[in-house]
Design a protein around this motif. Sequence first.
Motif, PDB file in Angstrom:
ATOM      1  N   GLN A  71       0.808  -1.231   0.000  1.00 34.13           N
ATOM      2  CA  GLN A  71       0.000   0.000   0.000  1.00 34.13           C
ATOM      3  C   GLN A  71       0.837   1.276   0.000  1.00 34.13           C
ATOM      4  OE1 GLN A  71      -2.679  -0.494   3.303  1.00 34.13           O
ATOM      5  NE2 GLN A  71      -3.684  -2.266   2.376  1.00 34.13           N
ATOM      6  N   VAL A  72       2.128   1.160   0.273  1.00 33.28           N
ATOM      7  CA  VAL A  72       2.967   2.376   0.267  1.00 33.28           C
ATOM      8  C   VAL A  72       3.685   2.562  -1.070  1.00 33.28           C
ATOM      9  CG1 VAL A  72       3.316   2.270   2.773  1.00 33.28           C
ATOM     10  CG2 VAL A  72       5.073   1.309   1.257  1.00 33.28           C
ATOM     11  N   VAL A  73       3.356   1.713  -2.057  1.00 26.86           N
ATOM     12  CA  VAL A  73       4.111   1.767  -3.316  1.00 26.86           C
ATOM     13  C   VAL A  73       4.009   3.125  -4.006  1.00 26.86           C
ATOM     14  CG1 VAL A  73       2.282   0.769  -4.783  1.00 26.86           C
ATOM     15  CG2 VAL A  73       4.703   0.459  -5.393  1.00 26.86           C
ATOM     16  N   GLY A  74       2.854   3.773  -3.869  1.00 23.91           N
ATOM     17  CA  GLY A  74       2.687   5.094  -4.492  1.00 23.91           C
ATOM     18  C   GLY A  74       3.646   6.117  -3.920  1.00 23.91           C
ATOM     19  N   GLU A  75       3.662   6.226  -2.600  1.00 26.04           N
ATOM     20  CA  GLU A  75       4.539   7.245  -1.994  1.00 26.04           C
ATOM     21  C   GLU A  75       6.020   6.923  -2.199  1.00 26.04           C
ATOM     22  OE1 GLU A  75       4.414   6.895   2.611  1.00 26.04           O
ATOM     23  OE2 GLU A  75       2.436   6.191   1.986  1.00 26.04           O
ATOM     24  N   GLU A  76       6.363   5.658  -2.286  1.00 26.71           N
ATOM     25  CA  GLU A  76       7.765   5.310  -2.548  1.00 26.71           C
ATOM     26  C   GLU A  76       8.150   5.610  -4.007  1.00 26.71           C
ATOM     27  OE1 GLU A  76      10.081   4.323  -0.394  1.00 26.71           O
ATOM     28  OE2 GLU A  76       8.730   4.187   1.332  1.00 26.71           O
ATOM     29  N   SER A  77       7.171   5.451  -4.910  1.00 30.55           N
ATOM     30  CA  SER A  77       7.454   5.633  -6.342  1.00 30.55           C
ATOM     31  C   SER A  77       7.510   7.101  -6.757  1.00 30.55           C
ATOM     32  CB  SER A  77       6.377   4.933  -7.185  1.00 30.55           C
ATOM     33  OG  SER A  77       6.335   3.558  -6.917  1.00 30.55           O
TER      34      SER A  77
END
Lengths: 387, 387
Positions: A20-26
């Motif tokens: 679920q954190v893939v967006g903020e990491e990307s």
Amino acid sequence: MQNFTFDNKTKIIFGKDKEQVVGEESVVYGKKLLLHYGGGSIKESGLYDTVLNSLKEQNIEVYELGGVKPNPRVSLVREGVTLCKENNIDFILAVGGGSVIDSAKAIAAGAKYDGDVWDFFTGKGAVTECLPIGVVLTIPAAGSESSAGTVITNEDGDYKRATGSLLMRPQFAILNPVLTYTLPSYQTACGVTDMMAHILERYFTNEKNVELTDRLCEATLKTIINNAHTVIEEPTNYDARAEIMWAGTIAHNDLLDTGRIGDWASHDIEHEISGIYDIAHGAGLAIIFPAWMKYVYKHDINRFVQFANRVWDVEIDLNNPEKTALAGIKKLEQFFSSIGMPVSLKEVDINDEHFTEMAKKATERWPLGNFVKLHADDVEKIYQLAR
Amino acid sequence: MQNFTFDNKTKIIFGKDKEQVVGEESVVYGKKLLLHYGGGSIKESGLYDTVLNSLKEQNIEVYELGGVKPNPRVSLVREGVTLCKENNIDFILAVGGGSVIDSAKAIAAGAKYDGDVWDFFTGKGAVTECLPIGVVLTIPAAGSESSAGTVITNEDGDYKRATGSLLMRPQFAILNPVLTYTLPSYQTACGVTDMMAHILERYFTNEKNVELTDRLCEATLKTIINNAHTVIEEPTNYDARAEIMWAGTIAHNDLLDTGRIGDWASHDIEHEISGIYDIAHGAGLAIIFPAWMKYVYKHDINRFVQFANRVWDVEIDLNNPEKTALAGIKKLEQFFSSIGMPVSLKEVDINDEHFTEMAKKATERWPLGNFVKLHADDVEKIYQLAR
């Protein structure tokens, strides 16, 4: 101990719901993203939607390229390179296992290269620039999520070739053991074999004073061995899945390489098989590794004794160390069998038809291995031992 | 296994003569550099000249701040902060051991902060920006070369306090085992104790399913134990020095933390001692750790049995696991003694005069430890056990 540089910048984000954190990491790496994946399994599981939602929350513009197959093909890589160049992609997100990540790495390097991406695999070109990559891992096996290497198959001639560059290391890798619950047991076992092989390639070295890395290798191997049957028998056992998943990354993040030169002949010998026959890489390794061991163990019996004793708890027979060494190889073979892996080419219906040709092809650029240098006739003998 | 993030970007450059690349590694971060070090030993050994030449070859403008003492003081840190601010320093190069690196980290954070640097250690301020740091390591012990933490002493009240931030992790660390040949055996033994303590703090956890990190901890401990006597008896044994040096980094780079919560009470209990008495941190840990173990082992006897069995090869007495647990603690104590460490406060002429005060000070912000929560009366009992 040899001089070394250990330079691994991949941020590991491990645990439940972490996709679920893939967006903020990307989003740190840009607003135009290529989402790269394999078949429909990530859509069925809901992972595809979770990832897409997380990316959209960050207003990331998503381009897609699915369809990566095991033993990823250069044709799809070329398609990805074109996509990236035409759309000025900033970042590639690989959602899948080693094949998807390897394919993403090749695309990332190709996107910043004027020539044909296959050049990197023939030695004709070198990676000097690369798009940043992120990973959501679904198959613990290849260790590609924090490695600097990639293996791609060229259908035109059935070549399976590896290349590497520190620039290809993913910026982050998200590892949620729950995402591996649905892996069929055969694929789980192939992954277990692959990660063990990554450690064994490093373990069998001619370097004499590498006690810390030896022991780290043994620690990781023992953990994999202790958890392998559990993940196959209880696919939703979080703790065992977590051990296997983290071990798969450690096995191939270059920590276990420090101060030594690994062997890597078995991988090359296997690549010829899965290059032609399209069997799973892990299954091929379960067949080739014991055969390679039987062929080379006399080169350094003590190292094989240490392996038998420390990894498999075989008591050392001081009067007959060869017996101890062979017992360790036998234990490995039995273990592979016990998790459902083939340990002979016969079991996967491969006969000796292509042995000479594969041995020749595997060694056409240079002799294989570092522990023992292997030429075409050695490799052919190993295929024979693997029958 | 708990969720975790493992994010360690420190590039490790390991081996003979590697200090010669410090210029090219540093210049990436700017042209104005603060060279931070301790006393005269790096000038006597020639390391100072080697480093300076390498920096000058890259046309780096070098500012200097020497004089870091063991248990580094906030007064010198403040001096460094002023120096950095006044001269717009780009990069801090720490040449030395843990004290120098810790001091450099505090300076690096203080240089980007408007308030007083001590705020980071009281919780009044948080590190949000930090100058980049590089390291040439001369003492394998603290693990600060790739850790995210720093420990500084405030002379005004004899407070020894820790703080941490991922931003403080050094960009690179150069580790040449040859640079450690001249370490006196007592200091070598203190270093060995310190790195073992870093692993033990992580090993004693309430987390149950952390097999891989348990085994990695045990692997690193065994390597340190196996090489400790060699580095003390043969100070110029490259291979043993290399094992100890690399193990010191692994012990504290957060890999051995993954999936678990460490304890860290013993470090805090020791900090009060070396804060007041100015004894070596390692010596203080050799005294405190066995005492702490004797106080808490009943909380999880099985974990202490595992420690005794896997690290010290004590056979498990299934009818009397407590005996096995205690045998492991005894082995640790004997090992510290055998490398010349004190294992009681008496040996370093510390009496019970300040026990109550130290116990109170150690716990004034919160109870210590995670394996077992310790309050002032517990800590005082541990000081008594350590007499």
